[in-house]
Design a protein around this motif. Structure first.
Motif, PDB file in Angstrom:
ATOM      1  N   ALA A 299      -2.125 -34.534 -16.330  1.00 42.18           N
ATOM      2  CA  ALA A 299      -3.579 -33.968 -16.018  1.00 42.18           C
ATOM      3  C   ALA A 299      -4.116 -34.070 -17.369  1.00 42.18           C
ATOM      4  O   ALA A 299      -5.367 -34.542 -17.588  1.00 42.18           O
ATOM      5  CB  ALA A 299      -3.680 -32.766 -15.118  1.00 42.18           C
ATOM      6  N   VAL A 300      -3.637 -33.243 -18.342  1.00 43.19           N
ATOM      7  CA  VAL A 300      -4.129 -33.220 -19.602  1.00 43.19           C
ATOM      8  C   VAL A 300      -3.990 -34.622 -20.405  1.00 43.19           C
ATOM      9  O   VAL A 300      -5.384 -34.947 -20.973  1.00 43.19           O
ATOM     10  CB  VAL A 300      -3.140 -32.242 -20.460  1.00 43.19           C
ATOM     11  CG1 VAL A 300      -3.528 -31.892 -21.893  1.00 43.19           C
ATOM     12  CG2 VAL A 300      -3.075 -30.665 -19.793  1.00 43.19           C
TER      13      VAL A 300
ATOM     14  N   GLY B  49      -7.213 -22.036 -26.616  1.00 40.30           N
ATOM     15  CA  GLY B  49      -6.333 -21.184 -25.973  1.00 40.30           C
ATOM     16  C   GLY B  49      -6.683 -21.309 -24.638  1.00 40.30           C
ATOM     17  O   GLY B  49      -6.131 -20.434 -23.830  1.00 40.30           O
ATOM     18  N   VAL B  50      -7.733 -22.005 -24.058  1.00 36.44           N
ATOM     19  CA  VAL B  50      -7.948 -22.035 -22.385  1.00 36.44           C
ATOM     20  C   VAL B  50      -7.885 -23.280 -22.112  1.00 36.44           C
ATOM     21  O   VAL B  50      -8.190 -24.384 -22.836  1.00 36.44           O
ATOM     22  CB  VAL B  50      -9.336 -21.142 -22.275  1.00 36.44           C
ATOM     23  CG1 VAL B  50      -9.296 -19.835 -22.852  1.00 36.44           C
ATOM     24  CG2 VAL B  50     -10.521 -21.955 -22.988  1.00 36.44           C
ATOM     25  N   VAL B  51      -7.649 -23.477 -20.707  1.00 35.06           N
ATOM     26  CA  VAL B  51      -7.675 -24.877 -20.176  1.00 35.06           C
ATOM     27  C   VAL B  51      -8.919 -24.732 -19.329  1.00 35.06           C
ATOM     28  O   VAL B  51      -9.121 -23.952 -18.264  1.00 35.06           O
ATOM     29  CB  VAL B  51      -6.603 -25.139 -19.379  1.00 35.06           C
ATOM     30  CG1 VAL B  51      -6.119 -24.020 -18.342  1.00 35.06           C
ATOM     31  CG2 VAL B  51      -6.564 -26.671 -18.751  1.00 35.06           C
ATOM     32  N   THR B  52      -9.554 -25.969 -19.219  1.00 35.16           N
ATOM     33  CA  THR B  52     -10.535 -26.156 -17.964  1.00 35.16           C
ATOM     34  C   THR B  52     -10.701 -27.659 -17.358  1.00 35.16           C
ATOM     35  O   THR B  52      -9.764 -28.392 -18.001  1.00 35.16           O
ATOM     36  CB  THR B  52     -12.133 -25.799 -18.855  1.00 35.16           C
ATOM     37  OG1 THR B  52     -12.228 -26.950 -19.884  1.00 35.16           O
ATOM     38  CG2 THR B  52     -12.495 -24.749 -19.585  1.00 35.16           C
ATOM     39  N   GLY B  53     -11.479 -27.878 -16.526  1.00 36.54           N
ATOM     40  CA  GLY B  53     -11.582 -29.122 -16.040  1.00 36.54           C
ATOM     41  C   GLY B  53     -11.848 -30.221 -17.019  1.00 36.54           C
ATOM     42  O   GLY B  53     -12.768 -29.824 -18.104  1.00 36.54           O
ATOM     43  N   GLY B  54     -11.402 -31.359 -16.998  1.00 39.58           N
ATOM     44  CA  GLY B  54     -11.566 -32.314 -18.011  1.00 39.58           C
ATOM     45  C   GLY B  54     -12.633 -33.182 -17.819  1.00 39.58           C
ATOM     46  O   GLY B  54     -13.195 -33.060 -16.711  1.00 39.58           O
ATOM     47  N   PRO B  55     -12.962 -34.052 -18.662  1.00 33.85           N
ATOM     48  CA  PRO B  55     -14.137 -35.068 -18.435  1.00 33.85           C
ATOM     49  C   PRO B  55     -13.990 -35.959 -17.375  1.00 33.85           C
ATOM     50  O   PRO B  55     -14.857 -36.571 -16.690  1.00 33.85           O
ATOM     51  CB  PRO B  55     -14.392 -35.904 -19.765  1.00 33.85           C
ATOM     52  CG  PRO B  55     -13.222 -35.469 -20.445  1.00 33.85           C
ATOM     53  CD  PRO B  55     -12.711 -34.199 -19.859  1.00 33.85           C
TER      54      PRO B  55
END
Length: 329
Positions: free
Chosen positions: A82-83, A93-99
């Motif tokens: 996913a990354v 230091g944080v993960v969010t939904g990607g483009p």
């Protein structure tokens, strides 16, 4: 093969990529993160406290004594994919939904690019981090298996293992790679399993093969992947080319380790200052590639010209700023 057939094959490969277990879980995981933010560890994986909920979201059980999310292959694989595919993004230091999440799935070509990025990321995740060449070793082992499965007569059982090992050796010879692909896969093999079985399972999760470990079958996606894997293997750059040509050549790879491996022979015969000087008029991306290459060469290479690098004033100001971390772009 005519254009129509080629388009049909590409479309079928993209369908298999879109529907493969790893990418479907990667999308589900990204949607679970959604528009929120969750902290990640310094190793850029979910914290232990968030791992059970993430696993539940994609149907993966996380044992209560798990030390880190990276220890759960069925969770870490989709996370890594996913990354790499842009479905998730990590920053500060944080993960969010990607483009890529908002417009998923993309067209066939973009989807296959994202799928391949995910495959490479998972190959990196299963490689031994203590061995720099093990990522390439895993890629070689994957390509060797797909090549053998793509032959008209596919061996089975112990003959399949022998054929894959021989193909791995042939690939290492052809690409002048000094590594042991079988050793690179041992970390991926679970207790009681085999490196070949682990690779079959990895590629099956990505839809590149189907069937059991004893008699796997290649899919149209696997045939497409074999071509991309072959292109991705590092080729040593000609030591006679200019520094500018070297930068352009290694920049075709997005993997710093592959860039360094491709440039190793060139670096053995040249002063790395040539790379920095050639990069000065280039784009920000190529200048960054150049400086990363000099950095990643490490002390064994830089020590050979240590006095020249002991004083950053000897480097032109624009490149000195870049070397110190200020691109200015």
């Amino acid at each position: 093969m005519d254009d129509a057939t080629s388009r049909d094959d590409l479309h079928e490969a993209a369908r298999l990529a879109r529907e493969c277990a790893v990418l479907e879980r990667a999308v589900t995981l990204a949607r679970w993160i959604g528009t929120g933010k969750r902290p990640v560890t310094p190793a850029q994986v979910l914290r232990k406290a968030d791992a059970p909920a993430a696993g539940a979201a994609i149907g993966v059980r996380v044992p209560p004594n798990t030390c880190t999310a990276a220890d759960i292959p069925d969770l870490n694989g989709p996370w890594s994919a996913a990354v790499a595919a842009g479905l998730l993004q990590i920053s500060d230091g944080v993960v969010t939904g990607g483009p890529a999440l908002d417009n998923w799935p993309p067209g066939d070509a973009a989807l296959l690019d994202a799928w391949f990025a995910g495959l490479r990321a998972v190959c990196r995740a299963v490689a031994d981090p203590r061995q720099e060449d093990h990522v390439t070793g895993v890629l070689v082992f994957a390509l060797a298996l797909l090549r053998v499965l793509g032959e008209e007569e596919v061996p089975a059982g112990s003959e399949l293992r022998r054929a894959v090992l021989e193909e791995s050796d042939d690939l290492c010879d052809a690409y002048d790679l000094d590594l042991m692909p079988l050793a690179a896969m041992r970390r991926a093999a679970r207790a009681g399993g085999s490196p070949l079985g682990a690779m079959v399972a990895l590629l099956a999760g990505f839809g590149a093969v189907n069937g059991g470990a004893g008699r796997p079958l290649i899919t149209s996606l696997g045939r497409w992947a074999a071509g991309r894997l072959e292109q991705a293997l590092p080729r040593p750059a000609d030591p006679e080319i200019s520094a500018a040509e070297l930068i352009a050549e290694v920049a075709q790879s997005g993997d710093p380790e592959e860039r360094l491996e491709a440039a190793s022979e060139w670096l053995n015969q040249h002063d790395p200052r040539e790379i920095l000087e050639a990069a000065e008029p280039m784009s920000c991306r190529l200048r960054t590639v150049a400086v990363d290459l000099v950095r990643d060469a490490g002390s064994p290479v830089l020590a050979r010209w240590g006095p020249a690098f002991s004083c950053l004033d000897m480097i032109r100001p624009s490149l000195r700023d870049l070397l110190l971390g200020d691109c200015g772009c």
